[in-house]
Enzyme design. Structure first.
Site, PDB file in Angstrom:
ATOM      1  CD  GLU A  93     140.120  28.537  49.051  1.00 52.69           C
ATOM      2  OE1 GLU A  93     139.994  28.906  50.234  1.00 52.69           O
ATOM      3  OE2 GLU A  93     139.219  28.627  48.204  1.00 52.69           O
ATOM      4  CB  CYS A 106     145.236  30.217  57.160  1.00 49.86           C
ATOM      5  SG  CYS A 106     143.763  29.240  57.389  1.00 49.86           S
ATOM      6  CB  CYS A 113     136.043  19.294  54.590  1.00 47.94           C
ATOM      7  SG  CYS A 113     136.044  18.934  56.362  1.00 47.94           S
ATOM      8  CB  CYS A 117     130.777  22.999  58.971  1.00 49.16           C
ATOM      9  SG  CYS A 117     131.780  21.921  60.006  1.00 49.16           S
ATOM     10  CB  CYS A 120     132.358  25.400  55.886  1.00 46.24           C
ATOM     11  SG  CYS A 120     133.925  24.984  55.148  1.00 46.24           S
ATOM     12  CB  CYS A 342     137.522  28.119  54.878  1.00 49.80           C
ATOM     13  SG  CYS A 342     137.805  26.399  54.640  1.00 49.80           S
TER      14      CYS A 342
END
Ligand code: SF4
Length: 350
Positions: A93, A106, A113, A117, A120, A342
């Site tokens: 994205e 962004c 990832c 977290c 997220c 995100c």
């Protein structure tokens, strides 16, 4: 067969070397760099002032593009969110956020990832792979072309800032990010001022050390997620392996070598990170240092119980910091009516 590398994975100086090695005249290198980084060429045919043989030789070794638009969403607040597929079928994205006098791009640095977290969407599937330098740079090209097709009222398409705040932990992919930063700031690359670039990190120590050593001069935002090591590990389990003290010391070191104030990002999650006691501890930690704080109410995920902090509590948190002399600002997250958090658009498409 392995994919050919993207030509934009090379930094401007490597492009000159490539052209010299091909025994073409040196000015061809300059022409090629302009096609790649100024005119945003997406097809070899566009490069009409380069000899056909040179283009054919380049095309035999390199790919010119690696991203394909899969979906674009436009929010009521004019935030534009893009889902791109890569040559191996994975998706990433990128977002255009309209600001008062410029656009902010962004960008993503990884597919997925590894930082886990809790707030997220990108974290959910873990890390799939790092992006290449060319894939990072091409996001800028695609967003810039989009602004050219549909300009934001009052803005020229070349007025943009970049924040590495999309999918992935940028400092976990330093090998590709470092040359991308070089290309972005090189006069024969994208010629961006370092002031227009911000790297946003969850603060793994190894990555912060690489950043301090390289000192590229771009801005740094460090996301904390807790005012004690224990709290931080609950919200950000992997970056939380680096102690708060070490992360803050490394961030302050970077601020000194870059000559810039470092931003601390604090995601406000209802009943998790918005307690007055947390604001007080945060204020104590940051007091007297060259930091400012961005308070970001959580962009809620559709399938998570975590909720954003309500406005009065956001303002109370901010007040505690400002009363202690720590500059603190509330940053609204854009595009709430689209899949703005995100990784959420990618996740829905999967
Ligand atoms: S918030 Fe950033 S670092 Fe944390 S899991 Fe999501 S993409 Fe990774």
């Amino acid at each position: 067969m392995e994919d050919k590398p993207l030509l934009r994975s090379l930094v401007p100086d490597q492009i000159s070397t490539l052209i010299s090695a091909s025994s073409a005249s040196a000015y061809r290198g300059q022409q090629l760099r302009q096609w790649l980084f100024k005119h945003d060429a997406t097809d070899w045919e566009q490069m009409g002032n380069l000899p056909k043989l040179l283009r054919q030789n380049l095309a035999a070794r390199f790919e010119l593009t690696g991203l394909q638009l899969q979906e674009k969403q436009v929010s009521a607040d004019r935030t534009r969110k893009f889902l791109f597929s890569l040559r191996d079928g994975h998706t990433i994205e990128s977002v255009i956020i309209p600001m008062a006098d410029h656009a902010t791009f962004c960008l993503s640095t990884q597919v997925g990832c590894a930082m886990a977290c809790t707030f997220c969407a990108t974290a959910r599937g873990g890390l799939v792979r790092h992006l290449s330098t060319g894939e990072i740079i091409e996001q800028i090209l695609r967003l810039r072309l989009d602004l050219k097709d549909e300009p934001l009222p009052g803005l020229r398409e070349r007025q943009f800032n970049v924040v590495f705040m999309g999918m992935g932990e940028p400092l976990d992919n330093w090998t590709a990010l470092e040359p991308a930063l070089q290309t972005m700031m090189h006069p024969d690359g994208l010629a961006m001022s370092r002031r227009r670039i911000q790297v946003s990190t969850s603060g793994p120590a190894a990555g912060l050390r690489l950043l301090v050593a390289a000192a590229p001069g771009v801005g740094l935002t460090l996301s904390l997620g807790g005012s004690t090591d224990q709290e931080r590990r609950k919200v950000m389990p992997v970056p939380g392996r680096t102690s708060l003290q070490e992360a803050l010391t490394l961030a302050a070191d970077y601020g000194r070598v870059a000559g810039r104030r470092v931003t601390i990002a604090w995601v406000l999650i209802k009943d998790r990170t918005d307690e007055p006691a947390q604001a007080q501890r945060l204020a104590q930690m940051l007091k007297g240092h060259n930091f400012k704080v961005n308070l970001i109410p959580l962009n809620p995920l559709t399938d998570s119980p975590l909720a954003p902090t309500a406005n009065p509590a956001v303002l109370a948190f901010q007040q505690i910091l400002t009363d202690a002399g720590v500059p603190a600002f509330v940053r609204a997250s854009g595009g709430r009516d689209i899949d703005a958090a995100c990784g959420q658009l990618r996740r829905r498409r999967q």
